[in-house]
Design a protein around this motif. Structure first.
Motif, short mmCIF file in Angstrom:
data_model
loop_
_atom_site.label_atom_id
_atom_site.label_comp_id
_atom_site.label_asym_id
_atom_site.label_seq_id
_atom_site.Cartn_x
_atom_site.Cartn_y
_atom_site.Cartn_z
N LEU A 92 -8.32 20.42 38.69
CA LEU A 92 -7.54 21.71 38.72
C LEU A 92 -7.07 21.79 39.65
O LEU A 92 -8.14 22.50 40.54
N HIS A 93 -5.52 21.40 40.52
CA HIS A 93 -5.96 22.28 42.02
C HIS A 93 -4.79 23.73 41.74
O HIS A 93 -4.60 24.18 40.87
N VAL A 94 -5.60 23.69 42.77
CA VAL A 94 -5.25 25.71 42.85
C VAL A 94 -4.77 26.01 44.51
O VAL A 94 -4.56 25.59 45.72
N THR A 121 1.80 18.43 43.69
CA THR A 121 2.48 18.24 42.17
C THR A 121 2.82 16.94 42.00
O THR A 121 2.65 16.48 41.18
N GLN A 122 2.69 16.20 43.36
CA GLN A 122 3.20 14.96 43.83
C GLN A 122 1.69 14.60 43.83
O GLN A 122 1.65 13.08 42.50
N LEU A 123 0.44 14.48 43.99
CA LEU A 123 -0.78 14.58 43.38
C LEU A 123 -0.92 14.63 41.73
O LEU A 123 -2.01 13.79 41.23
N ARG A 124 -0.91 15.45 41.45
CA ARG A 124 -0.74 15.77 39.42
C ARG A 124 -0.47 14.31 39.20
O ARG A 124 -0.82 14.24 38.51
N ASN A 125 0.87 14.48 39.77
CA ASN A 125 1.55 13.43 38.44
C ASN A 125 0.97 12.72 39.04
O ASN A 125 1.13 10.47 37.98
N ALA A 126 0.78 11.84 39.44
CA ALA A 126 0.01 10.36 40.14
C ALA A 126 -1.03 10.32 39.53
O ALA A 126 -1.78 9.29 39.17
N ASP A 136 -4.47 19.30 36.62
CA ASP A 136 -2.72 20.18 36.04
C ASP A 136 -3.11 21.54 37.56
O ASP A 136 -4.04 21.50 38.49
N ILE A 137 -2.10 22.50 38.07
CA ILE A 137 -1.32 23.23 38.70
C ILE A 137 -1.54 24.44 38.61
O ILE A 137 -0.49 25.02 37.11
N LEU A 138 -2.30 25.47 38.82
CA LEU A 138 -2.19 26.86 39.51
C LEU A 138 -1.08 27.40 40.88
O LEU A 138 -2.14 27.12 41.73
N GLN A 171 8.15 27.35 43.93
CA GLN A 171 9.41 27.03 43.51
C GLN A 171 8.72 24.98 43.33
O GLN A 171 10.11 24.62 42.73
N TYR A 172 7.26 24.91 43.47
CA TYR A 172 7.48 23.99 42.98
C TYR A 172 7.08 24.03 41.42
O TYR A 172 6.07 24.26 41.15
N ASP A 173 6.86 22.90 40.57
CA ASP A 173 6.30 22.26 39.41
C ASP A 173 4.92 22.74 39.65
O ASP A 173 3.81 22.33 40.50
#
Length: 337
Positions: free
Chosen positions: A4-6, A14-19, A28-30, A38-40
């Motif tokens: 989980l990215h906070v 976003t870049q790390l999550r996709n990779a 996932d990202i919170l 503004q970022y996914d």
């Protein structure tokens, strides 16, 4: 792993999550409030203060509610990857108690904790004590931040290159204005006034030139502007390059940025045009009149991003640090990863 990215500073999460998802991780990202949305992202919490003039008690209640919600959310995750700030001391705590006060709880819950710093969160103030004590891994995204946390690992900002098609540079006719794009998050820190002054000087000298300053623009719209640029003016005071520069290089755009001599050891092959604030006008004029050089820089820029900033390369590097298999040595080219 389940990660989980906070927060999502400059879209790095976003870049790390996709990779990481491509590599088989659940990631996932919170984000909190409007700052990073503004970022996914996958989850968003709004810091709704209680009343127009919130009291310390009201803010304390809100903080406890956010804290309990976070405990519930993270139950299924193995790794908590914080970008800049933790839950306590981040934007969800308006009066900012000691940064990292919540880290002991995540360690007691058996989580692997990563602190990833991107700039003003530690610049001129250093890494908070609780982060040093309880984080399993501390990362910085630019070499200047090593001054404020020398024990951190330098991990270059990632970009998911599959989503950035190579565009290259335009072959301009005498009637076409050369378009310079500058995207400051902070005009003072990025040296925006020097860019404006340089472009105005060139206009006064008769050069057909347009300057587009991209601010407060959704990321998807911003990158469309970057694609159509002839020249990118990044930043001229911090001594390194940022995500704007990386995205622009991925598109194959020549980038002007001032690189501090102390940091050049980290990027001997960096294909930007190293430009001091008082050289901006001269460098833009040179590039405007030399299509072949712009095209050469375009190809080198794309190759550089694919080799050193691709998100899968960076994600694998972080996996190696977590598992203990990463090697703290330069690559064969001399670029420190």
């Amino acid at each position: 792993m389940r990660i989980l990215h906070v927060k999502n500073v400059a879209g790095v999460a976003t870049q790390l999550r996709n990779a990481q998802r491509q590599l088989g991780h659940e990631s996932d990202i919170l984000v909190f409030g409007a700052g990073d949305k503004q970022y996914d992202h996958d989850y968003i919490w709004h810091n709704n203060r209680i009343g127009q003039f919130p009291t310390p008690i009201g803010e304390g209640v809100q903080l406890i509610k956010n804290f309990l919600q976070f405990i519930h959310l993270i139950a299924e995750y193995d790794v908590l990857h914080f970008h800049g700030y933790t839950i306590i001391g981040a934007d969800v705590a308006p009066r900012r108690p000691p940064q990292g006060l919540d880290l002991p709880f995540w360690k007691l819950a058996g989580k692997t904790v990563i602190m990833h710093h991107h700039g003003s969160d530690i610049r001129y103030r250093g890494c908070p004590y609780l982060q040093k004590k309880f984080a399993d891994l501390r990362l910085v995204s630019t070499p200047d931040l090593l001054e404020w946390d020398p024990e951190a690992e330098l991990v270059l900002n990632p970009i998911f290159t599959d989503k950035y098609e190579f565009v290259g540079v335009n072959s301009l006719t005498s009637d076409d204005p050369i378009t310079v794009v500058h995207a400051p998050t902070d005009r003072e820190k990025k040296g925006t006034k020097h860019v404006i002054e340089a472009v105005q000087k060139l206009k006064n000298d008769g050069l057909n030139i347009d300057l587009k300053i991209v601010e407060n623009t959704p990321h998807d719209e911003a990158i469309e502007i970057y694609k159509n640029a002839d020249i990118i003016a990044d930043q001229f005071k911090l001594g390194w390059y940022g995500m704007f520069c990386i995205e622009s290089m991925a598109f194959g755009k020549p980038v002007l940025v001032a690189i501090d001599d102390n940091y050049k050891q980290y990027a001997p092959e960096l294909p930007v045009i190293d430009t001091s604030p008082n050289e901006i006008a001269e460098t833009i004029e040179m590039l405007a009149n030399d299509y072949e050089y712009r095209a050469k820089i375009a190809k080198r820029s794309r190759d550089f991003v694919e080799q050193y900033h691709d998100a899968k390369v960076i994600a694998n590097r972080i996996d190696g640090y977590i598992s203990g298999s990463a090697k703290d040595i330069p690559s064969e080219t001399g670029y420190i990863l």
